[in-house]
Scaffold this motif. Structure first.
Motif, PDB file in Angstrom:
ATOM      1  N   ARG A 150      33.567  -1.714  16.691  1.00 27.34           N
ATOM      2  CA  ARG A 150      34.325  -2.458  15.670  1.00 27.34           C
ATOM      3  C   ARG A 150      34.881  -3.791  16.181  1.00 27.34           C
ATOM      4  NH1 ARG A 150      35.776   2.616  13.880  1.00 27.34           N
ATOM      5  NH2 ARG A 150      37.506   2.792  15.339  1.00 27.34           N
ATOM      6  N   GLN A 151      34.819  -4.038  17.481  1.00 24.19           N
ATOM      7  CA  GLN A 151      35.393  -5.275  18.029  1.00 24.19           C
ATOM      8  C   GLN A 151      34.652  -6.488  17.452  1.00 24.19           C
ATOM      9  OE1 GLN A 151      37.878  -5.672  20.806  1.00 24.19           O
ATOM     10  NE2 GLN A 151      38.404  -3.596  20.201  1.00 24.19           N
ATOM     11  N   THR A 152      35.434  -7.439  16.943  1.00 19.69           N
ATOM     12  CA  THR A 152      34.850  -8.612  16.279  1.00 19.69           C
ATOM     13  C   THR A 152      33.873  -9.361  17.184  1.00 19.69           C
ATOM     14  OG1 THR A 152      37.048  -8.823  15.348  1.00 19.69           O
ATOM     15  CG2 THR A 152      35.535 -10.589  14.858  1.00 19.69           C
ATOM     16  N   GLN A 153      34.270  -9.550  18.440  1.00 23.47           N
ATOM     17  CA  GLN A 153      33.424 -10.328  19.342  1.00 23.47           C
ATOM     18  C   GLN A 153      32.066  -9.647  19.559  1.00 23.47           C
ATOM     19  OE1 GLN A 153      34.536 -11.306  23.555  1.00 23.47           O
ATOM     20  NE2 GLN A 153      35.695 -12.907  22.530  1.00 23.47           N
ATOM     21  N   PHE A 154      32.080  -8.312  19.662  1.00 22.67           N
ATOM     22  CA  PHE A 154      30.819  -7.592  19.844  1.00 22.67           C
ATOM     23  C   PHE A 154      29.938  -7.749  18.610  1.00 22.67           C
ATOM     24  CE2 PHE A 154      28.307  -3.713  19.109  1.00 22.67           C
ATOM     25  CZ  PHE A 154      27.427  -3.850  20.178  1.00 22.67           C
ATOM     26  N   LYS A 155      30.548  -7.603  17.431  1.00 24.91           N
ATOM     27  CA  LYS A 155      29.753  -7.714  16.190  1.00 24.91           C
ATOM     28  C   LYS A 155      29.132  -9.109  16.080  1.00 24.91           C
ATOM     29  CE  LYS A 155      32.893  -5.865  13.334  1.00 24.91           C
ATOM     30  NZ  LYS A 155      33.513  -5.345  12.142  1.00 24.91           N
ATOM     31  N   ASP A 156      29.939 -10.148  16.381  1.00 27.43           N
ATOM     32  CA  ASP A 156      29.438 -11.530  16.274  1.00 27.43           C
ATOM     33  C   ASP A 156      28.277 -11.775  17.228  1.00 27.43           C
ATOM     34  OD1 ASP A 156      31.352 -12.012  14.464  1.00 27.43           O
ATOM     35  OD2 ASP A 156      32.634 -13.263  15.736  1.00 27.43           O
ATOM     36  N   LYS A 157      28.501 -11.419  18.502  1.00 29.61           N
ATOM     37  CA  LYS A 157      27.491 -11.752  19.522  1.00 29.61           C
ATOM     38  C   LYS A 157      26.244 -10.886  19.370  1.00 29.61           C
ATOM     39  CE  LYS A 157      30.321 -13.845  23.075  1.00 29.61           C
ATOM     40  NZ  LYS A 157      30.840 -13.793  24.434  1.00 29.61           N
ATOM     41  N   SER A 158      26.428  -9.585  19.139  1.00 28.47           N
ATOM     42  CA  SER A 158      25.275  -8.691  19.114  1.00 28.47           C
ATOM     43  C   SER A 158      24.390  -8.949  17.892  1.00 28.47           C
ATOM     44  CB  SER A 158      25.721  -7.223  19.143  1.00 28.47           C
ATOM     45  OG  SER A 158      26.474  -6.938  17.988  1.00 28.47           O
ATOM     46  N   SER A 159      24.981  -9.494  16.810  1.00 26.22           N
ATOM     47  CA  SER A 159      24.177  -9.733  15.603  1.00 26.22           C
ATOM     48  C   SER A 159      23.106 -10.807  15.849  1.00 26.22           C
ATOM     49  CB  SER A 159      25.079 -10.142  14.436  1.00 26.22           C
ATOM     50  OG  SER A 159      25.687 -11.382  14.738  1.00 26.22           O
ATOM     51  N   LYS A 160      23.302 -11.601  16.915  1.00 24.84           N
ATOM     52  CA  LYS A 160      22.315 -12.662  17.197  1.00 24.84           C
ATOM     53  C   LYS A 160      21.339 -12.239  18.302  1.00 24.84           C
ATOM     54  CE  LYS A 160      26.046 -15.815  16.202  1.00 24.84           C
ATOM     55  NZ  LYS A 160      27.305 -16.039  16.884  1.00 24.84           N
ATOM     56  N   MET A 161      21.402 -10.985  18.753  1.00 22.69           N
ATOM     57  CA  MET A 161      20.571 -10.570  19.892  1.00 22.69           C
ATOM     58  C   MET A 161      19.524  -9.557  19.476  1.00 22.69           C
ATOM     59  SD  MET A 161      23.363  -9.915  22.835  1.00 22.69           S
ATOM     60  CE  MET A 161      23.958 -11.210  23.866  1.00 22.69           C
ATOM     61  N   GLU A 162      18.368  -9.628  20.142  1.00 19.88           N
ATOM     62  CA  GLU A 162      17.337  -8.615  19.891  1.00 19.88           C
ATOM     63  C   GLU A 162      17.609  -7.376  20.732  1.00 19.88           C
ATOM     64  OE1 GLU A 162      13.181  -9.675  20.279  1.00 19.88           O
ATOM     65  OE2 GLU A 162      13.553 -11.335  18.871  1.00 19.88           O
ATOM     66  N   SER A 163      17.916  -7.617  22.016  1.00 18.31           N
ATOM     67  CA  SER A 163      18.219  -6.510  22.916  1.00 18.31           C
ATOM     68  C   SER A 163      19.667  -6.676  23.390  1.00 18.31           C
ATOM     69  CB  SER A 163      17.248  -6.559  24.106  1.00 18.31           C
ATOM     70  OG  SER A 163      17.694  -5.700  25.104  1.00 18.31           O
ATOM     71  N   ILE A 164      20.497  -5.702  23.061  1.00 19.93           N
ATOM     72  CA  ILE A 164      21.935  -5.848  23.337  1.00 19.93           C
ATOM     73  C   ILE A 164      22.290  -5.148  24.643  1.00 19.93           C
ATOM     74  CG2 ILE A 164      24.245  -5.378  22.420  1.00 19.93           C
ATOM     75  CD1 ILE A 164      22.764  -5.135  19.633  1.00 19.93           C
ATOM     76  N   PRO A 165      22.755  -5.906  25.665  1.00 14.73           N
ATOM     77  CA  PRO A 165      23.144  -5.241  26.912  1.00 14.73           C
ATOM     78  C   PRO A 165      24.364  -4.341  26.687  1.00 14.73           C
ATOM     79  CG  PRO A 165      23.430  -7.648  27.082  1.00 14.73           C
ATOM     80  CD  PRO A 165      23.020  -7.349  25.681  1.00 14.73           C
ATOM     81  N   ALA A 166      24.345  -3.162  27.315  1.00 14.68           N
ATOM     82  CA  ALA A 166      25.483  -2.247  27.144  1.00 14.68           C
ATOM     83  C   ALA A 166      26.779  -2.900  27.618  1.00 14.68           C
ATOM     84  CB  ALA A 166      25.221  -0.949  27.912  1.00 14.68           C
ATOM     85  N   GLY A 167      26.654  -3.812  28.593  1.00 17.26           N
ATOM     86  CA  GLY A 167      27.844  -4.499  29.118  1.00 17.26           C
ATOM     87  C   GLY A 167      28.583  -5.273  28.041  1.00 17.26           C
ATOM     88  N   LEU A 168      27.849  -5.763  27.038  1.00 17.93           N
ATOM     89  CA  LEU A 168      28.500  -6.522  25.971  1.00 17.93           C
ATOM     90  C   LEU A 168      29.434  -5.612  25.161  1.00 17.93           C
ATOM     91  CD1 LEU A 168      28.437  -9.386  24.692  1.00 17.93           C
ATOM     92  CD2 LEU A 168      26.776  -8.499  23.063  1.00 17.93           C
ATOM     93  N   LEU A 169      28.968  -4.379  24.976  1.00 17.68           N
ATOM     94  CA  LEU A 169      29.790  -3.405  24.247  1.00 17.68           C
ATOM     95  C   LEU A 169      30.990  -2.973  25.094  1.00 17.68           C
ATOM     96  CD1 LEU A 169      29.861  -1.583  21.649  1.00 17.68           C
ATOM     97  CD2 LEU A 169      28.676   0.136  23.019  1.00 17.68           C
ATOM     98  N   MET A 170      30.757  -2.850  26.401  1.00 21.25           N
ATOM     99  CA  MET A 170      31.791  -2.323  27.309  1.00 21.25           C
ATOM    100  C   MET A 170      32.781  -3.394  27.779  1.00 21.25           C
ATOM    101  SD  MET A 170      31.210   0.786  27.425  1.00 21.25           S
ATOM    102  CE  MET A 170      29.907   1.770  26.725  1.00 21.25           C
ATOM    103  N   TYR A 171      32.506  -4.621  27.443  1.00 20.86           N
ATOM    104  CA  TYR A 171      33.324  -5.755  27.880  1.00 20.86           C
ATOM    105  C   TYR A 171      34.832  -5.524  27.655  1.00 20.86           C
ATOM    106  CZ  TYR A 171      34.109 -10.917  27.969  1.00 20.86           C
ATOM    107  OH  TYR A 171      34.535 -12.188  28.239  1.00 20.86           O
TER     108      TYR A 171
END
Ligand code: SF4
Length: 331
Positions: A105-126
């Motif tokens: 639900r974190q806004t930053q994760f939703k924004d960044k991951s929506s532009k990625m094909e392969s999402i690194p788990a680190g982005l979620l765990m940030y």
């Protein structure tokens, strides 16, 4: 004594946006909170693709400009996150008590991951690593901008969950210490000041370089001719006056703008004077550090040792609470 912690991305030399939005406040707080802990969060800079040589240069640029801006190693602890591996250990521990849904639900994760094909788990765990950064030092107060409050909420929540799960009152719930300067808009007046958008003024730029950026900078769009009265409150240049000039100058700017006494170029020249006055000692200290780079390395080494001492104690206590490690295993 109350302890504060704050971190900043290794984005190279500071620009006036991150100086006014965070670092100027850090410099003031180090006198009020001796031992304030300031961290260049380089583990956070590796979630996307990057060039190690560029990252190294940016880490150096950030560390040097923090010292030039006035962070004083005699008052505060300044260090590189990757010099204190306990950040990642506590982060792993916190992944075991953080609900996946909270991270998604974190806004930053939703924004960044929506532009990625392969999402690194680190982005979620940030944000879990951010919680670990804060709680590792059991900080009471965190200087934050308004846009970072959501991350602090997660850290508070993590402290509560850990304490409840293990029946202890170990981690304090850190409180936000709101940074007085609101977020600084870029020179285009459209978005937050950010290096990636190319709308910044570097803290170490020369007077001429600053002027070349101020001249075309966005002002009140309704002020087409010099004779049109302006609206200072909607103008980004006026916000910068508030950050760099004293109250008397700021009130004169508002008066001259709203009565069309000055044109925007006159107004920008007055801003330049205020900026030069504040930035000159910072540039001087930066040049001194360029001549003696060992001072930067020594400050980081001392800061890393001090931070690691606190971090190792926290990890030892956390392991004990959680029944981990071999110390005391047989007893
Ligand atoms: Fe902005 Fe100054 Fe122009 Fe007014 S006079 S619109 S505050 S730049």
């Amino acid at each position: 004594m109350a302890r504060i912690f704050s971190g900043i991305q290794p984005s190279g030399e500071l620009h006036i946006g991150n100086y006014l939005g965070a670092v100027k406040n850090w410099v003031q707080l180090q006198a009020t909170y001796p031992g304030a802990i300031y961290c260049v969060v380089d583990y956070h800079a590796i979630t996307g693709s990057y060039d190690p040589a560029v990252l190294r240069a940016r880490r150096w640029g950030m560390a040097k400009s923090l010292l030039a801006a006035g962070i004083d190693p005699a008052q505060a602890v300044l260090f590189m996150q990757s010099d204190v591996p306990e950040h990642t250990e506590l982060s792993w521990i916190f992944t075991t008590i953080t609900p996946l849904g909270d991270l998604e639900r974190q806004t930053q994760f939703k924004d960044k991951s929506s532009k990625m094909e392969s999402i690194p788990a680190g982005l979620l765990m940030y944000p879990v690593l951010q919680s670990a950064d804060i709680l590792l030092y059991r900080a009471d107060s965190i200087p934050v901008g308004e846009d970072q409050i959501q991350h602090l909420e997660l850290a508070r929540d993590t402290a509560r969950k850990f304490n409840a799960k293990f029946g202890v009152e170990y981690f304090p719930e850190p409180k936000p210490l709101l940074t007085p300067t609101r977020r600084i808009m870029g020179l285009d007046g459209n978005a937050k000041m950010s290096k990636s958008l190319g709308n910044t003024i570097g803290l170490l730029e020369t007077d001429e370089e600053i002027w070349q950026k101020l001249r075309p900078a966005m002002t009140d769009p309704q002020r087409v001719r010099k004779s049109d009265p302006g609206r200072p409150e909607v103008c980004n240049i006026y916000q910068l006056h508030k950050a760099f000039n004293d109250e008397a100058t700021v009130s004169n700017v508002a008066q001259q703008c709203s009565t069309a006494g000055w044109g925007c170029m006159d107004c920008k020249k007055v801003l330049l004077e205020g900026m030069v006055q504040e930035l000159t000692p910072i540039r001087r200290r930066s040049a001194e550090l360029d001549a003696e780079p060992q001072r930067v390395l020594d400050a980081l080494a001392d800061g890393g040792r001090a931070a690691r001492g606190i971090a190792q104690q926290t990890i030892a206590e956390v392991r004990d609470i959680m029944g981990l490690g071999s110390t005391g295993l047989a007893g």
